[in-house]
Design an enzyme around this catalytic site. Structure first.
Site, short mmCIF file in Angstrom:
data_model
loop_
_atom_site.label_atom_id
_atom_site.label_comp_id
_atom_site.label_asym_id
_atom_site.label_seq_id
_atom_site.Cartn_x
_atom_site.Cartn_y
_atom_site.Cartn_z
N GLY A 259 0.79 -1.23 0.00
CA GLY A 259 0.00 0.00 0.00
C GLY A 259 0.82 1.27 0.00
N GLU A 301 4.74 -6.19 1.58
CA GLU A 301 4.31 -6.61 0.25
C GLU A 301 4.05 -5.43 -0.68
OE1 GLU A 301 1.62 -10.44 1.72
OE2 GLU A 301 0.65 -8.49 1.52
N TYR A 344 -10.85 5.30 -10.06
CA TYR A 344 -10.49 5.97 -8.80
C TYR A 344 -10.32 7.48 -8.95
CZ TYR A 344 -8.48 1.22 -8.29
OH TYR A 344 -8.24 -0.13 -8.29
N CYS A 371 -15.51 4.06 -26.50
CA CYS A 371 -16.85 4.60 -26.67
C CYS A 371 -17.53 4.85 -25.34
CB CYS A 371 -17.66 3.65 -27.52
SG CYS A 371 -16.86 3.37 -29.10
N GLU A 372 -16.91 5.72 -24.54
CA GLU A 372 -17.50 6.14 -23.27
C GLU A 372 -17.03 7.54 -22.96
OE1 GLU A 372 -17.67 4.01 -19.55
OE2 GLU A 372 -17.89 2.16 -20.67
C1 LIG Z 1 -2.69 -5.26 -3.46
C2 LIG Z 1 -2.02 -5.87 -2.32
C3 LIG Z 1 -0.70 -5.51 -2.02
C4 LIG Z 1 0.06 -4.46 -2.77
O1 LIG Z 1 -0.51 -3.19 -2.68
P1 LIG Z 1 0.26 -1.93 -3.29
O2 LIG Z 1 -0.66 -0.80 -3.01
O3 LIG Z 1 0.43 -2.18 -4.73
O4 LIG Z 1 1.56 -1.83 -2.58
C5 LIG Z 1 -0.09 -6.16 -0.97
N1 LIG Z 1 -0.74 -7.10 -0.25
C6 LIG Z 1 -2.00 -7.46 -0.52
C7 LIG Z 1 -2.64 -8.51 0.29
C8 LIG Z 1 -2.69 -6.85 -1.55
O5 LIG Z 1 -3.94 -7.21 -1.80
#
Ligand SMILES: *Cc1c(COP(=O)(O)O)cnc(C)c1O
Length: 444
Positions: A259, A301, A344, A371-372
Site C-alpha cells: 500500500g 508486500e 479511482y 466509446c465512453e
Molecule cells: C494489493 C495488495 C498488495 C500491494 O498493494 P500496493 O498498493 O500495490 O503496494 C499487498 N498485499 C496485498 C494482500 C494486496 O492485496
C-alpha cells in the site's frame, strides 16, 4: 504576461521528478528512458506502448532490501506481472505475493521458487488451491472462516501447509474508498473487533496439518503516511500477545502488507520508505518488549511502489477537438489500457515527447479512443497549444495497475510492453491482435 505563462509552462514541462531516474532530455524535445529514446520505441514497437525501465524496477527492489534488511520483501504481483518481471524480482532477492492460480503458475513456470510465494485472495477458487498445493507455495493467507476446513481437507491428514491469517485491524487508510481495506466494512480479512479473527485462529490451531506462522494485514493502497501502519502494527502485536496468552502459541511472522504510496504528478507526496522502516522496527521492538513477546519476522508486500514509477505509457495523438471552452486531445489507447482514472479518479501528468514546441501551453483534456464519455486519461492538463494528430504523448508512473487491469474493450487490443535497459529496448509482451481475439472466439 505571455512571458510569465511561457516560463511557468517551461518549468512545469521540465519537471521530471516523477519519471524514472534514468530519464534524460534529448535535443528537439525528445526524452530517453533507460538510455532509449521514447520516440524510437514508438516507431519501432508502435503505440500505445508501455515502456518498463528494468534498472528502475531493480533499483526500487534494492531500495526496499536496503531499507528493510531484516524483513522479507514480497513483490505484489497484481500490480504488474510478466516473465521478465518475475526474473527481476527473483534476482533481486524478493519474494512474491500472488492472488490467483494464473499469477502463481506464471511465476513458478518462469522459475520463481514456490516457497518464496504467498497466496492471497478473499475467494480462492478450487483451482487456486489446487495449484497452490501442487506447486508448494510457501504460505496461504486465510481470508475467511470457510477456508479453514477447505484448506485442511485439501492438504489431507498426512499433508502440511504453512498458513497465515488476514486480520482487519480497523485502520482506515489509502488514496480512495475502493482501495481502503483496513476496516470492517469491506470484503477482505477477518475482523479483530467482532472476534472473527480470534475465533478463526483457534480453529486453525486445531488443525494439525495447518501450521499458523503468523498474522497478515493490508490496510489499503496509495498510503502516503507512516502513522496508519504504526496503529495497525500495534493492534497486530496486541493480538499476537493474546494468542500467546490464550493458546500458548508464539507466532513467528508478521506481514504488514503493502500500500506504499507514490507520486503520480510532480509535487505529490510519496510514502517515505526509510521512515516507514525505522518507525515500524521501533514500534515492533517497543510493542513486543511491553508484551514480552519474541520479535516476529516482518514481511512487507509492496506492489505499486516497486513497479509504478518504472513504467511510462506512450500514446500517439489521433485527434484534437475544440468544443466550446474545451480542448480534447484523443490518443490511441485509453480506459482499456488504463482504467484507473475512471475507477479511482486518479490524475496523471502527460507530456509531449518527440518534438520541441515553442507554442504556449493551454489547458487540455487527454481522452482515450473508447466509446465512453468517462474514458478520460488526464483532465485539465497543460499541453503545448500546437499539439496535433501524429504527436506522441508520454504518461509517467504507468507501471502499476494499468496493464494488469487492462481489458479487451472495443477490441482495441492490449498494448505491447517494452523493456528498456542500458541503451537497448526489447519486447516483453507483444501487442494483442485481432487474431488473439479470433482464436478465443470459437463459436458461431
Ligand atoms: C494489493 C495488495 C498488495 C500491494 O498493494 P500496493 O498498493 O500495490 O503496494 C499487498 N498485499 C496485498 C494482500 C494486496 O492485496
Amino acid at each position: 504576461m505571455t512571458v510569465t505563462v511561457l516560463s511557468e509552462v517551461a518549468a512545469g514541462a521540465e519537471d521530471l521528478s516523477v519519471w524514472p531516474a534514468s530519464t534524460q532530455r534529448l535535443p528537439h524535445g525528445g526524452l530517453a528512458v533507460g538510455g532509449v529514446s521514447l520516440a524510437e520505441v514508438a516507431d519501432r514497437f508502435e503505440t500505445p506502448a508501455y515502456v518498463l525501465d528494468e534498472g528502475e524496477v531493480r533499483g526500487r527492489c534494492r531500495t526496499y532490501q536496503d531499507a528493510f534488511p531484516a524483513a522479507d520483501v514480497l513483490y505484489a504481483a497484481k500490480a504488474f506481472l510478466s516473465r521478465a518481471m518475475v526474473r527481476w524480482v527473483r534476482e533481486e532477492g524478493l519474494g512474491l505475493d500472488v492472488c490467483s492460480a494464473g499469477e502463481l503458475e506464471l511465476a513458478v513456470t518462469a522459475g520463481f521458487p514456490p516457497e518464496r510465494i504467498v497466496l492471497h485472495g478473499n475467494a480462492k477458487s478450487p483451482r487456486d488451491l489446487e495449484a497452490a498445493l501442487r506447486l508448494g507455495v510457501g504460505r496461504i493467507v486465510i481470508d475467511g472462516p470457510s477456508e479453514i476446513a477447505r484448506i485442511a481437507a485439501a492438504v489431507g491428514p498426512e499433508g502440511h501447509q504453512k498458513v497465515m491469517v488476514r486480520v482487519v485491524p480497523g485502520v482506515s487508510a489509502g488514496g480512495h474508498d475502493k482501495i481502503r481495506t483496513g476496516t470492517d466494512d469491506q470484503k477482505f480479512g477477518l475482523s479483530l473487533t467482532d472476534g472473527g479473527a480470534q475465533h478463526a485462529i483457534s480453529r486453525i490451531l486445531g488443525q494439525p496439518q495447518l501450521e499458523l506462522t503468523g498474522l497478515h494485514c493490508h490496510i489499503g493502497s496509495q498510503i502516503t503516511e507512516v502513522k496508519p501502519y504504526l496503529v495497525a502494527l500495534r493492534r497486530m502485536v496486541g493480538l499476537m500477545a493474546r494468542i500467546r496468552d490464550t493458546h500458548g502459541v508464539v507466532l513467528s511472522e508478521l506481514d504488514m502488507g503493502g500500500g506504499h504510496g507514490i507520486a503520480y504528478r510532480p509535487g505529490e507526496p510519496a510514502l517515505d520508505l526509510t521512515a516507514l522502516a525505522r518507525r515500524l522496527r521501533a514500534e515492533l521492538h517497543r510493542g513486543c518488549a511491553a508484551a514480552r513477546l519474541t520479535i516476529p519476522r516482518l514481511l512487507i508486500e509492496p506492489g505499486r511502489a516497486v513497479v509504478g514509477p518504472a513504467g511510462v505509457a506512450v500514446y500517439r495523438v489521433l485527434a484534437v477537438k475544440h468544443t466550446g471552452e474545451k480542448v480534447f486531445v484523443a490518443v490511441d489507447g485509453g480506459m482499456s489500457d488504463n482504467p484507473r482514472p475512471a475507477l479511482y479518479g486518479v490524475r496523471y501528468a502527460p507530456r509531449l515527447i518527440g518534438r520541441a514546441s515553442t507554442a504556449g501551453c493551454r489547458t487540455a483534456t487527454v481522452v482515450g479512443r473508447h466509446c465512453e464519455a468517462g474514458d478520460v486519461l488526464a483532465a485539465d492538463v497543460e499541453l503545448p497549444g500546437d499539439i496535433h494528430p501524429g504527436d506522441l504523448l508520454a504518461v509517467p508512473v504507468a507501471g502499476a495497475y494499468q496493464l494488469s487491469m487492462a481489458s479487451g474493450y472495443n477490441l482495441v487490443g492490449r498494448p505491447a510492453v517494452v523493456a528498456v535497459h542500458q541503451g537497448s529496448a526489447r519486447l516483453l509482451v507483444r501487442r494483442e491482435t485481432l487474431d488473439d481475439f479470433r482464436s478465443r472466439d470459437i463459436g458461431d
